[in-house]
Enzyme design. Structure first.
Site, PDB file in Angstrom:
ATOM      1  N   PRO A  56      -3.303  -1.463   9.144  1.00 49.49           N
ATOM      2  CA  PRO A  56      -2.731  -2.515   8.723  1.00 49.49           C
ATOM      3  C   PRO A  56      -3.810  -3.664   8.128  1.00 49.49           C
ATOM      4  O   PRO A  56      -5.121  -4.008   8.679  1.00 49.49           O
ATOM      5  CB  PRO A  56      -2.172  -3.447   9.728  1.00 49.49           C
ATOM      6  CG  PRO A  56      -2.932  -2.826  11.025  1.00 49.49           C
ATOM      7  CD  PRO A  56      -3.348  -1.484  10.794  1.00 49.49           C
ATOM      8  N   TYR A 109      -4.553 -12.673  18.214  1.00 47.91           N
ATOM      9  CA  TYR A 109      -3.510 -13.613  17.777  1.00 47.91           C
ATOM     10  C   TYR A 109      -2.387 -13.697  18.967  1.00 47.91           C
ATOM     11  O   TYR A 109      -2.863 -13.445  20.115  1.00 47.91           O
ATOM     12  CB  TYR A 109      -2.687 -12.743  16.728  1.00 47.91           C
ATOM     13  CG  TYR A 109      -3.466 -12.620  15.463  1.00 47.91           C
ATOM     14  CD1 TYR A 109      -4.057 -13.952  14.682  1.00 47.91           C
ATOM     15  CD2 TYR A 109      -4.167 -11.579  14.888  1.00 47.91           C
ATOM     16  CE1 TYR A 109      -4.836 -13.981  13.791  1.00 47.91           C
ATOM     17  CE2 TYR A 109      -4.937 -11.809  13.814  1.00 47.91           C
ATOM     18  CZ  TYR A 109      -5.349 -12.889  13.278  1.00 47.91           C
ATOM     19  OH  TYR A 109      -6.073 -12.649  12.100  1.00 47.91           O
TER      20      TYR A 109
HETATM   21  C1  FNR Z   1      -7.964  -5.841   8.731  1.00 43.47           C
HETATM   22  N1  FNR Z   1      -7.494  -5.643   9.709  1.00 43.47           N
HETATM   23  C2  FNR Z   1      -6.112  -6.019  10.223  1.00 43.47           C
HETATM   24  N2  FNR Z   1      -5.844  -5.734  11.422  1.00 43.47           N
HETATM   25  C3  FNR Z   1      -4.545  -5.948  11.809  1.00 43.47           C
HETATM   26  O1  FNR Z   1      -4.085  -5.489  12.884  1.00 43.47           O
HETATM   27  N3  FNR Z   1      -3.589  -6.491  11.159  1.00 43.47           N
HETATM   28  C4  FNR Z   1      -4.131  -6.973   9.944  1.00 43.47           C
HETATM   29  O2  FNR Z   1      -3.331  -7.492   9.080  1.00 43.47           O
HETATM   30  C5  FNR Z   1      -5.480  -6.662   9.448  1.00 43.47           C
HETATM   31  N4  FNR Z   1      -5.603  -7.222   8.234  1.00 43.47           N
HETATM   32  C6  FNR Z   1      -7.169  -6.797   7.951  1.00 43.47           C
HETATM   33  C7  FNR Z   1      -7.641  -7.060   6.755  1.00 43.47           C
HETATM   34  C8  FNR Z   1      -8.723  -6.617   5.939  1.00 43.47           C
HETATM   35  C9  FNR Z   1      -9.271  -7.085   4.507  1.00 43.47           C
HETATM   36  C10 FNR Z   1      -9.483  -6.221   6.852  1.00 43.47           C
HETATM   37  C11 FNR Z   1     -10.928  -5.432   6.634  1.00 43.47           C
HETATM   38  C12 FNR Z   1      -9.248  -5.679   7.849  1.00 43.47           C
HETATM   39  C13 FNR Z   1      -8.341  -4.711  10.738  1.00 43.47           C
HETATM   40  C14 FNR Z   1      -8.046  -3.263  10.260  1.00 43.47           C
HETATM   41  O3  FNR Z   1      -6.752  -2.948  10.704  1.00 43.47           O
HETATM   42  C15 FNR Z   1      -8.953  -2.309  10.765  1.00 43.47           C
HETATM   43  O4  FNR Z   1      -8.859  -2.446  12.275  1.00 43.47           O
HETATM   44  C16 FNR Z   1     -10.383  -2.562  10.299  1.00 43.47           C
HETATM   45  O5  FNR Z   1     -10.548  -2.558   8.849  1.00 43.47           O
HETATM   46  C17 FNR Z   1     -11.552  -1.306  10.709  1.00 43.47           C
HETATM   47  O6  FNR Z   1     -11.056  -0.245  10.019  1.00 43.47           O
HETATM   48  P1  FNR Z   1     -11.993   0.399   8.846  1.00 43.47           P
HETATM   49  O7  FNR Z   1     -11.599  -0.488   7.800  1.00 43.47           O
HETATM   50  O8  FNR Z   1     -13.494   0.227   9.307  1.00 43.47           O
HETATM   51  O9  FNR Z   1     -11.545   1.839   8.503  1.00 43.47           O
HETATM   52  C1  8K6 Z   2      -7.770 -14.592   4.075  1.00 46.85           C
HETATM   53  C2  8K6 Z   2      -7.816 -13.189   4.738  1.00 46.85           C
HETATM   54  C3  8K6 Z   2      -7.423 -13.222   6.367  1.00 46.85           C
HETATM   55  C4  8K6 Z   2      -7.439 -12.003   6.955  1.00 46.85           C
HETATM   56  C5  8K6 Z   2      -7.098 -11.989   8.359  1.00 46.85           C
HETATM   57  C6  8K6 Z   2      -6.693 -10.783   8.578  1.00 46.85           C
HETATM   58  C7  8K6 Z   2      -8.039 -10.288   9.759  1.00 46.85           C
HETATM   59  C8  8K6 Z   2      -8.963  -9.690   9.013  1.00 46.85           C
HETATM   60  C9  8K6 Z   2      -9.716  -9.002   9.860  1.00 46.85           C
HETATM   61  C10 8K6 Z   2     -11.150  -9.172   9.714  1.00 46.85           C
HETATM   62  C11 8K6 Z   2     -12.065  -9.023  10.981  1.00 46.85           C
HETATM   63  C12 8K6 Z   2     -13.300  -9.485  10.954  1.00 46.85           C
HETATM   64  C13 8K6 Z   2     -13.771  -9.252  12.249  1.00 46.85           C
HETATM   65  C14 8K6 Z   2     -15.260  -9.184  12.270  1.00 46.85           C
HETATM   66  C15 8K6 Z   2     -15.862  -9.285  13.641  1.00 46.85           C
HETATM   67  C16 8K6 Z   2     -17.257  -8.575  13.504  1.00 46.85           C
HETATM   68  C17 8K6 Z   2     -17.543  -8.287  15.074  1.00 46.85           C
HETATM   69  C18 8K6 Z   2     -18.742  -7.991  15.243  1.00 46.85           C
END
Ligand code: FNR
Ligand code: 8K6
Length: 346
Positions: free
Chosen positions: A24, A178
Site C-alpha cells: 500500500p 494510525y
Molecule cells: C508507504 N507505506 C504505506 N504503508 C501503508 O500501510 N499504507 C500506506 O498508505 C502507505 N503509504 C506509503 C507511501 C509511500 C510514499 C511510501 C514510500 C511508503 C509503507 C509501504 O507500504 C512499505 O511498507 C514501505 O515502502 C517499505 O517497502 P519498500 O518500499 O522498501 O519496498
Molecule cells: C503526504 C504523504 C503522506 C504519506 C503518509 C503515508 C505514510 C508514508 C510512509 C512513510 C514512512 C516513513 C517512515 C520512515 C521511518 C524511518 C524509520 C527509521
C-alpha cells in the site's frame, strides 16, 4: 528466484498468480471529494501483473483523514470511483484489496471541518502534517465507548463498500501509528477501561474491528497489517511486546487471508522484539505472512526460501517500475526509486 513466480492459494476463495504483492502506497492524488480518478485507475492497472495489489490507505470516514487528497470509501461517488480502478485491474488479470484506514490522532480537523480528533487517549503526536506544514497536530479526544462502537461499525461498512466497489478483499490498516496501532502501544494508550491497561484490553478494539470485518465480508477476504515495532508516529515501549504476543496468539486462531508486516525497512531490529519485525511476527504466527521493507527480488526470494515469510510486498520499487514483475522475470535492470517520483502517477 522461481519461488516469486509460484501461484499461491490464500484460501478456498483466493489464489494469487505469484508471490509479489504491491505494498500500500499513499499518493495523495484523489480528487477533492476523495474520489479515485482515471489516472489512479491507469496507475493501478499498470501493476496488475503483481499477484495482489493492496491499495493505498483509504479512509473509512471523514474524521480518519490525516493527509490531503487521500481517497475514501464511504460515499457513493468514492465507491463508483474505486469501481473504475478495480474493473481495470481485473480486466488486466490482476487482483486488488482495499487498505482500510483511520488515522486516529494523526488526523487533522482541517480536513473534515473542525470536529474532534479521536484516539485512545489524549496524547498527541508532535509536529505538523506532511505536505501541509502549516497544520500542527492537535491533542486528540479519547474515544468514548459509544464512539468506539461506531468506529467498529464503520470499518465493517467500509469493508462492505469495498466489495461493492469490486475489491477482492480488504487489508485492515493496523500499522504505522494510525488508529488501530494507537490502541496497541503504551505510549499512545493510557486508558483505564476495558480498552487499555493490559494486553487483552489493548487488543480488544483491534480484534473487534477484525471480527466485525470478518462477519461483514468473510475471513477469506480479510487481511491485517501490524507494526509491532514502533517506528512511525509512535514511541516504543518495551511492554508493547506483551500486547503483540497476545494479539498474534489470538490471530493465530482466526483464518485471515494473510498478516502483513508494517515496516519501512525490515533490516531494522527492535530490541524488545528480539529481532526484526518480520522475525518477531513469524515467531508468533504460523499462517500466511507478508514481508516487506527494503527487499530486492533476490533478498525477498531468499527470505521466502528460508521460511521468513510467505509473500513479498514491494513498495518504492513498484513506484519506480510499473513493469517490476516483467523486469524481474526477464532479469532486466530496475530503475532506482527517488522521492521526486511521488509528484506524479506513472
Ligand atoms: C508507504 N507505506 C504505506 N504503508 C501503508 O500501510 N499504507 C500506506 O498508505 C502507505 N503509504 C506509503 C507511501 C509511500 C510514499 C511510501 C514510500 C511508503 C509503507 C509501504 O507500504 C512499505 O511498507 C514501505 O515502502 C517499505 O517497502 P519498500 O518500499 O522498501 O519496498
Ligand atoms: C503526504 C504523504 C503522506 C504519506 C503518509 C503515508 C505514510 C508514508 C510512509 C512513510 C514512512 C516513513 C517512515 C520512515 C521511518 C524511518 C524509520 C527509521
Amino acid at each position: 528466484m522461481d519461488n516469486l513466480f509460484q501461484a499461491v492459494a490464500l484460501n478456498a476463495s483466493i489464489t494469487l498468480k505469484n508471490r509479489l504483492l504491491m505494498a500500500p502506497l499513499t499518493r495523495c492524488m484523489a480528487d477533492d471529494e476523495l474520489v479515485p480518478t482515471q489516472a489512479m485507475a491507469d496507475y493501478y492497472a499498470r501493476r496488475a501483473d503483481t499477484g495482489l495489489i493492496i491499495s493505498e490507505a483509504t479512509i473509512i470516514r471523514p474524521d480518519g483523514q490525516g493527509y490531503p487528497n487521500t481517497p475514501g470509501l464511504y460515499t457513493p461517488a468514492q465507491i463508483a470511483g474505486w469501481r473504475k480502478v478495480t474493473d481495470k485491474v481485473h480486466d488486466n488479470g490482476g487482483k486488488i484489496f482495499a487498505q482500510l484506514w483511520h488515522t486516529g490522532r494523526v488526523a487533522h480537523p482541517h480536513f473534515f471541518g473542525g470536529d474532534d480528533v479521536l484516539a485512545p487517549s489524549a496524547l498527541g503526536v508532535e509536529g505538523t502534517v506532511p505536505r501541509m506544514r502549516e497544520l500542527t497536530y492537535v491533542v486528540p479526544k479519547p474515544a468514548s465507548k459509544e464512539e468506539i462502537e461506531e468506529l467498529i461499525a464503520d470499518y465493517a461498512q467500509a469493508a462492505i463498500n469495498a466489495l461493492e466497489a469490486g475489491f477482492d478483499g480488504v487489508e485492515i490498516h493496523g500499522a504505522n501509528g494510525y488508529l488501530i496501532d494507537q490502541f496497541l502501544h503504551y505510549s499512545s494508550n493510557v486508558r483505564e477501561d476495558e480498552f487499555g491497561g493490559s494486553p487483552e484490553n489493548m487488543a480488544r478494539f483491534p480484534l473487534a474491528v477484525v471480527d466485525a470485518v470478518v462477519k461483514a465480508i468473510g475471513e477469506d477476504r480479510t487481511a491485517l497489517r501490524l507494526s509491532p515495532g514502533a517506528y512511525f508516529n509512535m514511541d516504543a515501549d518495551a511492554r508493547d511486546r506483551e500486547v503483540f504476543d497476545y494479539l498474534l496468539g489470538e490471530l493465530e486462531s482466526r483464518n485471515l487471508a494473510f498478516l502483513h508486516v508494517g515496516v519501512f525497512d525490515d533490516s531494522m531490529a527492535f530490541d524488545y522484539l528480539g529481532g526484526t519485525a518480520s522475525e518477531y511476527m513469524r515467531s508468533r504466527y504460523s499462517k500466511t505472512l507478508v514481508g516487506v521493507g527494503g527487499f530486492t527480488p533476490e533478498s525477498g526470494s531468499q527470505a521466502i526460501a528460508n521460511g521468513k515469510f510467505d509473500l513479498l510486498a514491494i513498495g518504492r520499487p513498484l513506484i519506480a517500475n510499473p513493469d517490476y514483475v516483467a523486469k524481474v522475470r526477464a532479469g532486466e535492470a530496475l530503475t532506482e526509486y527517488s522521492d521526486t517520483m511521488l509528484a506524479e502517477l506513472v
